[in-house]
Design a protein around this motif. Structure first.
Motif, mmCIF file in Angstrom:
data_model
loop_
_atom_site.group_PDB
_atom_site.id
_atom_site.type_symbol
_atom_site.label_atom_id
_atom_site.label_comp_id
_atom_site.label_asym_id
_atom_site.label_seq_id
_atom_site.Cartn_x
_atom_site.Cartn_y
_atom_site.Cartn_z
ATOM 1 N N THR A 65 0.829 -1.206 0.000
ATOM 2 C CA THR A 65 0.000 0.000 0.000
ATOM 3 C C THR A 65 0.862 1.255 0.000
ATOM 4 O O THR A 65 0.657 2.174 -0.804
ATOM 5 C CB THR A 65 -0.933 0.007 1.231
ATOM 6 O OG1 THR A 65 -1.798 -1.127 1.175
ATOM 7 C CG2 THR A 65 -1.768 1.277 1.274
ATOM 8 N N LEU A 66 1.847 1.301 0.889
ATOM 9 C CA LEU A 66 2.731 2.468 0.974
ATOM 10 C C LEU A 66 3.561 2.622 -0.298
ATOM 11 O O LEU A 66 3.818 3.743 -0.753
ATOM 12 C CB LEU A 66 3.634 2.356 2.194
ATOM 13 C CG LEU A 66 2.920 2.476 3.550
ATOM 14 C CD1 LEU A 66 3.879 2.171 4.692
ATOM 15 C CD2 LEU A 66 2.307 3.865 3.726
ATOM 16 N N ALA A 67 3.958 1.497 -0.894
ATOM 17 C CA ALA A 67 4.746 1.544 -2.133
ATOM 18 C C ALA A 67 3.923 2.079 -3.301
ATOM 19 O O ALA A 67 4.486 2.596 -4.284
ATOM 20 C CB ALA A 67 5.279 0.152 -2.464
ATOM 21 N N ASN A 68 2.602 1.972 -3.195
ATOM 22 C CA ASN A 68 1.716 2.445 -4.279
ATOM 23 C C ASN A 68 1.497 3.954 -4.250
ATOM 24 O O ASN A 68 0.858 4.501 -5.149
ATOM 25 C CB ASN A 68 0.359 1.744 -4.190
ATOM 26 C CG ASN A 68 0.392 0.334 -4.745
ATOM 27 O OD1 ASN A 68 1.245 0.007 -5.568
ATOM 28 N ND2 ASN A 68 -0.535 -0.510 -4.303
ATOM 29 N N ILE A 69 1.987 4.635 -3.212
ATOM 30 C CA ILE A 69 1.730 6.071 -3.047
ATOM 31 C C ILE A 69 2.991 6.886 -3.319
ATOM 32 O O ILE A 69 4.051 6.629 -2.737
ATOM 33 C CB ILE A 69 1.207 6.380 -1.630
ATOM 34 C CG1 ILE A 69 -0.048 5.572 -1.318
ATOM 35 C CG2 ILE A 69 0.904 7.880 -1.497
ATOM 36 C CD1 ILE A 69 -0.523 5.705 0.119
#
Length: 296
Positions: A65-69
């Motif tokens: 999730t964090l890598a997608n932002i």
């Protein structure tokens, strides 16, 4: 749709970014304030940690999730090659019109432009663009990662194709979208805000105290949260802004904000975000009734 831009890293913006990113979308979180962006990512991280603690997600999902932002401080860079832009800036008409004029100039002609406004006319916002058929409302509920409802608001010129696309997209986020028409406050706030305002009037008139009013609504009406506590959670400034929009839109005195609400906002008592509203949220004190000075 694979890439989404979210304008605004505040409470709603970071929640929307979190939701899209956790669902596998590449998200560009845009805010002109670096501090807000940093705070937004911190909030997303903390909320993911809470979901892990509740065994709702895994560490792997958190990392993905964090890598997608990605974060951006300019709209032009942030919306590049995006399929959808969701504006989640402050509930201020002039600001939203300015943002949508910019979005119209810098976004691809195929990009759908959505606003998370909770009360402002989608038709009016769309009129600031040359693509009103591609402008739509996506009113998420707070906290966005948890709440299932999304009000999908069609402006006067919003196309059927765009509406269907956004309804389908909302379901991929594991939300329950409800299509509503474009009138001040839509459905949620047209019903909710007069109730909150009347609760504040009840307090203002000395009928009962904060705790008593909230207890009646929780135990008597099966509300999970009392209206005054909910107002604190939403933000008293936001409640005031929404009531003003509805009052201006309908010209009906039943939407006129209670003087107590106006005074509290002017005094900076905005609820959870400021540390005090109808309850006190400071670390050194437990939640308590609003200070008597605001009842004068």
């Amino acid at each position: 749709m694979k890439k989404v831009a979210v304008i605004g890293a505040g409470t709603m913006g970071n929640g929307i970014a979190h939701t899209f990113a956790q669902s596998g979308f590449k998200v560009h979180l845009v805010d002109i304030n670096e501090t807000s962006l940093h705070s937004g990512i911190e909030t997303i991280t903390k909320n993911l940690d809470r979901l892990i603690a509740k065994e709702k997600i895994t560490e792997t999902i958190k990392s993905q999730t964090l890598a997608n932002i990605r974060t951006f401080t300019t709209i032009k860079e942030g919306v590049e090659n995006t399929d959808l832009v969701v504006e989640a800036a402050t509930e201020n008409l002039d600001l939203k019109l300015k943002i949508f004029k910019t979005l119209n100039d810098v976004c691809s002609k195929s990009t759908i432009l959505a606003t998370n406004t909770s009360s402002i006319s989608i038709t009016q916002i769309a009129a600031a663009t040359s693509r009103p058929e591609k402008v739509i409302g996506m009113h998420f509920m707070n906290p966005v990662p948890i709440m299932k409802l999304v009000e999908i608001i069609r402006g006067y010129n919003t196309s059927e194709a765009v509406t269907k696309t956004i309804m389908k997209l909302s379901k991929t986020l594991e939300k329950d979208p409800v299509e509503v028409n474009d009138y001040p406050g839509f459905v949620a706030n047209r019903i909710l805000m007069p109730m909150i305002n009347e609760s504040i009037e009840t307090l203002y008139n000395g009928v009962a105290g904060v705790y008593e009013i909230d207890t009646v609504m929780k135990l008597g009406m099966a509300h999970p949260m009392g209206p005054l506590q909910l107002a604190d959670f939403i933000g008293l400034d936001v409640c005031l802004s929404i009531l003003n929009v509805m009052y201006d839109g309908f010209k009906n005195p039943k939407y006129a904000p209670c003087p107590l609400l106006v005074n509290m906002v002017q005094a900076g008592k905005l609820g959870v975000k400021s540390g005090e509203g109808f309850y006190d949220y400071s670390k050194s004190r437990k939640a308590e009734k609003v200070s008597k000075q605001f009842l004068k």
